[in-house]
Scaffold this motif. Structure first.
Motif, short mmCIF file in Angstrom:
data_model
loop_
_atom_site.label_atom_id
_atom_site.label_comp_id
_atom_site.label_asym_id
_atom_site.label_seq_id
_atom_site.Cartn_x
_atom_site.Cartn_y
_atom_site.Cartn_z
N ASN A 1 0.84 -1.21 0.00
CA ASN A 1 0.00 0.00 0.00
C ASN A 1 0.87 1.25 0.00
O ASN A 1 0.59 2.22 -0.72
N ALA A 2 1.95 1.22 0.79
CA ALA A 2 2.85 2.39 0.83
C ALA A 2 3.50 2.58 -0.53
O ALA A 2 3.67 3.71 -1.01
N LEU A 3 3.86 1.48 -1.18
CA LEU A 3 4.48 1.58 -2.51
C LEU A 3 3.49 2.20 -3.50
O LEU A 3 3.85 3.11 -4.27
N ALA A 4 2.25 1.71 -3.48
CA ALA A 4 1.24 2.24 -4.40
C ALA A 4 1.05 3.73 -4.20
O ALA A 4 0.94 4.51 -5.16
N ARG A 5 1.02 4.15 -2.91
CA ARG A 5 0.82 5.58 -2.61
C ARG A 5 1.95 6.42 -3.20
O ARG A 5 1.72 7.45 -3.82
N ARG A 6 3.17 5.94 -3.04
CA ARG A 6 4.32 6.73 -3.53
C ARG A 6 4.35 6.78 -5.05
O ARG A 6 4.69 7.80 -5.65
N LEU A 7 3.99 5.68 -5.67
CA LEU A 7 3.98 5.65 -7.13
C LEU A 7 2.90 6.60 -7.66
O LEU A 7 3.13 7.36 -8.61
N ARG A 8 1.73 6.54 -7.05
CA ARG A 8 0.62 7.38 -7.51
C ARG A 8 0.95 8.86 -7.33
O ARG A 8 0.63 9.70 -8.17
N ALA A 9 1.65 9.18 -6.25
CA ALA A 9 1.98 10.58 -5.98
C ALA A 9 3.17 11.06 -6.81
O ALA A 9 3.55 12.24 -6.75
N GLY A 10 3.79 10.16 -7.57
CA GLY A 10 4.96 10.56 -8.37
C GLY A 10 6.22 10.67 -7.53
O GLY A 10 7.21 11.28 -7.96
N ASP A 11 6.22 10.06 -6.35
CA ASP A 11 7.41 10.11 -5.49
C ASP A 11 8.37 8.97 -5.79
O ASP A 11 9.44 8.87 -5.17
N LEU A 12 7.98 8.10 -6.70
CA LEU A 12 8.86 7.06 -7.24
C LEU A 12 8.54 7.00 -8.73
O LEU A 12 7.39 7.17 -9.13
N ALA A 13 9.57 6.70 -9.55
CA ALA A 13 9.35 6.79 -11.00
C ALA A 13 8.66 5.56 -11.58
O ALA A 13 8.02 5.64 -12.63
N GLY A 14 8.79 4.41 -10.91
CA GLY A 14 8.14 3.24 -11.48
C GLY A 14 8.46 2.00 -10.68
O GLY A 14 9.30 1.99 -9.78
N ALA A 15 7.76 0.92 -11.04
CA ALA A 15 8.01 -0.36 -10.37
C ALA A 15 7.73 -1.50 -11.32
O ALA A 15 6.84 -1.42 -12.18
N GLY A 16 8.51 -2.56 -11.18
CA GLY A 16 8.29 -3.80 -11.93
C GLY A 16 8.13 -4.91 -10.92
O GLY A 16 9.06 -5.20 -10.17
#
Ligand SMILES: NC(=O)C1=CN([C@@H]2O[C@H](COP(=O)(O)OP(=O)(O)OC[C@H]3O[C@@H](n4cnc5c(N)ncnc54)[C@H](O)[C@@H]3O)[C@@H](O)[C@H]2O)C=CC1
Ligand SMILES: O=C(O)C(=O)CO
Length: 328
Positions: free
Chosen positions: A250-265
């Motif tokens: 959930n924390a990962l999804a939040r950061r990705l959605r907010a643009g605080d991380l560039a991407g995830a695989g």
């Protein structure tokens, strides 16, 4: 007089050649369908068999092990990760546990690189454009991704797969950094041209791509929690092929959605098939259905390893790939 063959129950369909060889060697019960066993079916299997051959889709917890029959002496997992098996409780009941390390290493490392490239070079977006018939031709500013050559890759868990990822990353011109429970021997570290970080937090703040390759254990559950994810650069990408539970999804999804991380695989998820829906909707996230080790060759080799572990045990020796709690 020949001794009675071991009674072996296999919880999922395995490659035909593996099932055929098992039938030759053991008194084996195989599945007709390929769905995960229910808890009741698992319990029945553990009460009737000498050896259980489960996979990652079977949760073999203390409750089940506590009700296992006195015949059950070996849980020979078809897979490298054993976080779905309570190895400690099995040990106290005198039940050995084995796994299939090594034969999954190269294929899983290949998948790490596939995910890394898919995210950084926007391959799914390109594919969707072509499949949808939307391509209007080359443009200087279209589909620009990030170059991986020269970038810093952080590897969390520098074991078999982590080191195979490091070798590939060097060939792609990346700088390899790693955090591991134990530092590698100097020769191994030098061969991989890898920089060791005793502090995971400090490494996270510096890498452009993070590859998660440690097992899921009590010590690694949510190792990448909200606090640690915040340490990473907004331009960073995370690739996880180990187990979903290592990251707070959930924390990962939040950061990705907010643009605080560039991407995830991601190949693995915190709650199995129940994937956080937010992750599915993000264009900078590539999701795979736990297929890191899924090659025809690898599955045959995993089957061979299981057979060797069971046969060695049947011959009165410890299985070569025995897992003991101290290893975890
Ligand atoms: N996606 C897939 O299809 C596959 C996933 N896997 C997963 O990958 C995991 C790793 O596999 P291998 O590389 O073969 O295992 P390995 O045992 O060779 O390497 C794991 C490394 O993680 C390190 N580690 C353990 N706890 C740690 C901690 N708290 N902090 C830092 N480092 C820690 C260990 O010291 C070791 O170097 C498996 O446990 C499994 O969960 C494995 C095969 C296929
Ligand atoms: O081996 C494992 O641990 C897997 O996840 C599947 O190969």
């Amino acid at each position: 007089m020949a001794s009675k063959p071991l009674s072996v129950v296999v919880t999922r369909r395995l490659p035909e050649a593996v099932e055929t060889r098992m039938k030759e060697l053991f008194d084996v019960r195989l599945r007709d369908d390929d769905t995960p066993m229910s808890r009741g079916q698992l319990l029945d299997a553990m009460q009737e068999a000498d050896v259980l051959v489960p996979t990652v889709t079977d949760t073999i917890d203390a409750g089940l092990i506590g009700q296992a029959g006195s015949r059950l002496k070996l849980i020979a997992n078809f897979g490298a990760g054993v976080d779905h098996i309570d190895v400690d409780t099995a040990r106290t009941r005198g039940i050995l546990v084995s796994n299939t390390p090594g034969v999954v290493t190269e294929d899983t490392a290949d998948m790490v690189m596939s995910l890394l490239l898919a995210v950084t070079r926007r391959i799914p977006e390109g594919l969707a454009t072509m499949q949808g018939g939307h391509w209007s031709g080359w443009a200087p500013t279209a589909f620009l991704g990030g170059r991986i050559g020269g970038k810093r890759l952080g590897i969390l868990g520098m074991g078999r797969i982590g080191q195979a990822v490091a070798r590939r990353a060097r060939a792609f011109g990346m700088q390899v950094h790693y955090h591991n429970r134990r530092r590698l021997r100097p020769e191994a570290e030098a061969a991989l041209e890898a920089t060791y970080w005793d502090s995971l937090d400090q490494m996270l703040a510096r890498v452009d791509v993070l590859s998660v390759n440690c097992p899921h254990t009590p010590a690694t559950f949510h190792l990448l929690n909200a606090r640690r994810l915040k340490l990473m650069k907004p331009s960073a990408v995370i690739v996880n092929t180990s187990r979903g539970e290592v990251i707070d999804e959930n924390a990962l999804a939040r950061r990705l959605r907010a643009g605080d991380l560039a991407g995830a695989g991601l190949d693995v998820y915190e709650h199995g098939t129940d994937v956080n829906p937010e992750l599915r909707d993000l264009p900078n996230v590539v999701l795979l259905p736990h297929m890191g080790s899924a090659t025809r060759e690898g599955r045959l080799e995993m089957g061979e390893k299981v057979i060797i572990n069971v046969k060695t045990f049947a011959d009165g020796h410890r299985p070569p790939d025995q897992v003991v709690p101290a290893m975890l």
